[in-house]
Design a protein around this motif. Sequence first.
Motif, mmCIF file in Angstrom:
data_model
loop_
_atom_site.group_PDB
_atom_site.id
_atom_site.type_symbol
_atom_site.label_atom_id
_atom_site.label_comp_id
_atom_site.label_asym_id
_atom_site.label_seq_id
_atom_site.Cartn_x
_atom_site.Cartn_y
_atom_site.Cartn_z
ATOM 1 N N ASP A 181 0.827 -1.206 0.000
ATOM 2 C CA ASP A 181 0.000 0.000 0.000
ATOM 3 C C ASP A 181 0.865 1.260 0.000
ATOM 4 O OD1 ASP A 181 -1.799 -1.979 2.139
ATOM 5 O OD2 ASP A 181 -2.701 -1.227 0.300
ATOM 6 N N SER A 182 0.408 2.268 -0.738
ATOM 7 C CA SER A 182 1.068 3.556 -0.754
ATOM 8 C C SER A 182 0.029 4.616 -1.110
ATOM 9 C CB SER A 182 2.221 3.553 -1.766
ATOM 10 O OG SER A 182 2.929 4.780 -1.716
ATOM 11 N N PHE A 183 0.474 5.844 -1.265
ATOM 12 C CA PHE A 183 -0.414 6.940 -1.651
ATOM 13 C C PHE A 183 0.412 8.007 -2.367
ATOM 14 C CE2 PHE A 183 1.048 7.539 2.678
ATOM 15 C CZ PHE A 183 1.530 8.832 2.672
ATOM 16 N N GLY A 184 -0.264 8.911 -3.048
ATOM 17 C CA GLY A 184 0.436 9.970 -3.755
ATOM 18 C C GLY A 184 -0.159 11.330 -3.455
ATOM 19 N N LEU A 185 0.683 12.296 -3.111
ATOM 20 C CA LEU A 185 0.238 13.635 -2.735
ATOM 21 C C LEU A 185 0.805 14.710 -3.669
ATOM 22 C CD1 LEU A 185 0.635 13.375 1.150
ATOM 23 C CD2 LEU A 185 -1.458 13.156 -0.183
ATOM 24 N N VAL A 186 1.256 14.292 -4.831
ATOM 25 C CA VAL A 186 1.907 15.248 -5.732
ATOM 26 C C VAL A 186 0.938 16.342 -6.152
ATOM 27 C CG1 VAL A 186 3.098 15.526 -7.925
ATOM 28 C CG2 VAL A 186 3.514 13.491 -6.533
ATOM 29 N N GLU A 190 1.074 20.455 -5.340
ATOM 30 C CA GLU A 190 1.088 21.482 -6.378
ATOM 31 C C GLU A 190 -0.043 22.480 -6.170
ATOM 32 O OE1 GLU A 190 0.839 19.316 -9.989
ATOM 33 O OE2 GLU A 190 2.956 18.685 -9.985
ATOM 34 N N ARG A 191 -1.206 21.993 -5.767
ATOM 35 C CA ARG A 191 -2.348 22.874 -5.548
ATOM 36 C C ARG A 191 -2.078 23.862 -4.427
ATOM 37 N NH1 ARG A 191 -7.885 19.870 -4.619
ATOM 38 N NH2 ARG A 191 -7.284 19.189 -6.731
ATOM 39 N N TRP A 192 -1.413 23.403 -3.381
ATOM 40 C CA TRP A 192 -1.132 24.269 -2.228
ATOM 41 C C TRP A 192 0.223 24.959 -2.311
ATOM 42 C CZ3 TRP A 192 -4.633 25.582 1.379
ATOM 43 C CH2 TRP A 192 -5.821 24.825 1.446
ATOM 44 N N GLY A 193 0.936 24.739 -3.377
ATOM 45 C CA GLY A 193 2.218 25.401 -3.553
ATOM 46 C C GLY A 193 3.289 24.944 -2.584
ATOM 47 N N ILE A 194 3.263 23.631 -2.241
ATOM 48 C CA ILE A 194 4.242 23.082 -1.299
ATOM 49 C C ILE A 194 5.409 22.494 -2.074
ATOM 50 C CG2 ILE A 194 4.625 21.391 0.521
ATOM 51 C CD1 ILE A 194 1.647 21.574 1.153
ATOM 52 N N GLU A 195 6.610 22.859 -1.670
ATOM 53 C CA GLU A 195 7.814 22.361 -2.326
ATOM 54 C C GLU A 195 8.404 21.212 -1.531
ATOM 55 O OE1 GLU A 195 12.320 23.906 -3.552
ATOM 56 O OE2 GLU A 195 10.863 25.278 -2.627
ATOM 57 N N ARG A 196 8.663 20.091 -2.195
ATOM 58 C CA ARG A 196 9.251 18.924 -1.564
ATOM 59 C C ARG A 196 10.762 19.000 -1.642
ATOM 60 N NH1 ARG A 196 9.679 14.891 2.045
ATOM 61 N NH2 ARG A 196 10.189 12.861 1.148
#
Length: 322
Positions: A181-186, A190-196
């Motif tokens: 199991d995994s998930f994706g928050l990409v 991008e919508r919230w302007g968060i830089e990884r």
Amino acid sequence: MALWNAQDKSNWERETLEKLVLAQVTEQRRTRRWGIFFKLLVFIYLFALLLLIRGPDLGLADLWDRDKEPTEHVAVIDIEGLIASATSANAEDINKTLRKAFEDDDTRAVMLRINSGGGSPVQAGMIHDEIRRLRSQHEDIPVYAVISDVGASGAYYIAVAADEIYADKGSIVGSIGVRLDSFGLVGLMERWGIERRLFTAGEKKGFLDPFLPLQEEEVEHVKGVIDQIHDQFINVVREGRGDRLQDNGELFSGLVWTGADSVELGLIDGLGDDRTVARDVIGIERMVVFEPKRTALQLLLDDLGVAIGNRILNWETAPQWR
């Protein structure tokens, strides 16, 4: 005369104050003694209750059975809940219990009483391998797996190490597959302007990071890993069930079946619960549950935890005035 009376009054007040203080100290000591006494009384009561209920589990079975003749029995090992290293269904504890059951002079058969949806393939594999090893060392002791509600995935991996498997007609059996199991928050980032910002040593150290886009070569690598584990699972099932398995294209797809369908598919050998299997299949009605060795404090805390949990559930489910 007035001076003497004033001194006498002062002495009387002092003596009265001393008596009050002394009385208060005495009362506090008495209260403390009674508190200690009642705490000790409660401890003795709980310890006596623990001995009465859990005596055999604490290695005190001789106090109960000293005058009884040894009798043959079916050794029962429970495999319940999530199979993982940090749960009660962990390989270390279960394997120790299995060895104890096989080595008992009065054990005529071993029963795996299973109610689990699976868990760690490593823990399940370790238990499976230990069952096979013990079976080879004690060829006169057959092993039966009995599934109650669920015997799926890693739990079924363990079950196929038995000589025969039984379940209820409504039991859930199978799930011969592997999942990761995994998930994706990409998109959310991008919508919230968060830089990884990720710093690694090793080109692929951050692969499958949920905050980064999937890379095709990384996905293929992971699929290769879980496919290999799946192949191991399939081989174990084929080895354990042999020609009892029916030719069904979806048998190893990860689907589950009822106990009734599982008989037709060859996943299990028949229908029954622990009592009927012991009585009608094994031919020995006496069942003795073997459990991991635990300290008196652990057993007491477990019992208290169950009692508190049941109490909380009763508070939540019982009708209440508002």
